[in-house]
Design an enzyme around this catalytic site. Structure first.
Site: not given
Ligand SMILES: *Cc1c(COP(=O)(O)O)cnc(C)c1O
Length: 363
Positions: A122, A170, A150, A294, A208
């Site tokens: 990412n 995701s 990603q 940060c 649900t």
């Molecule tokens: C964004 C991301 C996650 C987490 O996913 P969320 O749904 O935002 O919690 C996990 N792994 C990678 C490589 C991501 O870029």
């Protein structure tokens, strides 16, 4: 084109309006509970979920193998398992962010339960050699999980060809809604439930079903599948244009990550002498990200760049650009111009002046 320009598609992507159109009916009109099997309201919701889908812990001696550059979504649970008694091996990467399949093979022992390697990073955008790692895990008979948050929608992911047993996704990283994800589980892989309470989702994750979210995720997947090849070509051209415009105008700009084995929309650049936080404090009209986390006390350089051997001083000066489906050529022209201007401006400042800027911004 009017600023601000959004170039932070690794953090999240906007919902594609076509996804919203697909989700819309399932909020007020077809609001049924997908688990209600006795009436048409439930059936409608269950059908929509089915259509969208078509688009265990062993303690003690068990061992998990992962990689230093993983997202905290993987590293943090691995560390918890380590506290719970698992053995954890965190493999290093080379300067491009690649983990070696041979290193995975060497790390596997008779006690290894799971290997987890992210498909695309990412921060640096580096693509992992999944197929080669899948060969190793198959050969050694251990489970292979990949965090494809990603990669999904951006590179083809065939769990058979890659030898992957578990794959997590995701929706909001691929123009779908936030709060929805998916885990592919190979048939025969036994998992302990994430939570109990009704036996939804094959007993693995009770609760649900979020019907609009699932419908939106399904639509997002369908659009990615249709538009992946053309989309990648377009985004890669824009990314290369941004890279060329910046390096053509500024000296001492380094590319973090792999020169070719990377996501089409990813560009991660180190601007030596210009703190990333200071650049972002000035460049409020272009949304980018520094890989730094940060914390309350200090700005920690990214664990990903550090694992790739990027010197802390340069990691502090690194910016991640995330281009996506809705990025335009006008936005790239504008962003390139602004980056060049702002980096020049920040480089002309003393380190103390840069620090003061960052402190004032309160990241
Ligand atoms: C964004 C991301 C996650 C987490 O996913 P969320 O749904 O935002 O919690 C996990 N792994 C990678 C490589 C991501 O870029």
């Amino acid at each position: 084109m009017k600023p601000p320009v959004y170039l932070d598609c690794h953090a999240t992507t906007p919902l594609d309006p076509r996804v919203l159109d697909a989700m819309q009916p399932f909020f007020c009109e077809h609001f049924g509970n997908a688990a209600s099997r006795t009436h048409v309201f439930g059936w409608k919701a269950a059908d929509a979920v089915a259509a969208a889908l078509s688009g265990g812990r062993r303690r003690g001696e068990a061992e998990i193998i992962t990689v230093a550059t993983e997202h905290r979504a993987v590293l943090d649970p691995c560390r918890r398992l380590e506290r719970d008694g698992f053995r954890l091996t965190c493999l290093p990467v080379d300067r491009h962010g690649l983990v070696s399949p041979d290193a995975v093979r060497d790390a596997i022992t008779a006690r290894t339960l799971l290997v987890s390697v992210m498909a695309a990073n990412n921060e640096a955008g580096t693509l992992a050699p999944l197929a080669a790692i899948g060969c190793v895990t198959r050969e050694r008979g251990v489970l292979f999980h990949t965090d494809a948050a990603q990669a999904a929608g951006k590179i083809p992911l065939d769990v058979e060809a890659l030898g992957v047993d578990l794959l997590s996704l995701s929706a909001h990283k691929m123009y779908g809604p936030k709060g929805v994800g998916a885990l592919y589980v190979r048939r025969g892989v036994a998992l302990a439930p994430l939570l109990d309470g009704g036996g939804h989702e094959s007993g693995l994750r009770s609760g649900t079903l979020n019907v609009p979210g699932i419908v939106g995720f399904g639509k997002a997947c369908e659009l990615c599948r249709q538009e992946m090849a053309a989309g990648n070509e377009r985004v890669r051209a824009l990314r290369d244009q941004l890279h060329a415009a910046i390096t053509g105008a500024l000296d001492d700009v380094t590319l973090n990550g792999h020169p070719t084995e990377r996501l089409a929309g990813n560009l991660n650049l180190g601007f030596s002498g210009a703190a990333a936080e200071a650049i972002m404090a000035v460049m409020t009209d272009v949304a980018v990200s520094s890989a730094s986390a940060c914390t309350t006390a200090a700005v920690e350089p990214s664990h990903v760049l550090r694992a790739m051997g990027v010197k802390p001083a340069l990691a502090h000066c690194s910016i991640r650009f995330g281009l996506g489906r809705f990025t335009t050529v006008e936005e790239i022209d504008y962003a390139a111009r602004r980056v060049v201007e702002v980096v020049r401006q920040v480089r002309a400042m003393s380190p103390m002046e840069q620090l003061a800027l960052v402190a004032a911004r309160n990241c």
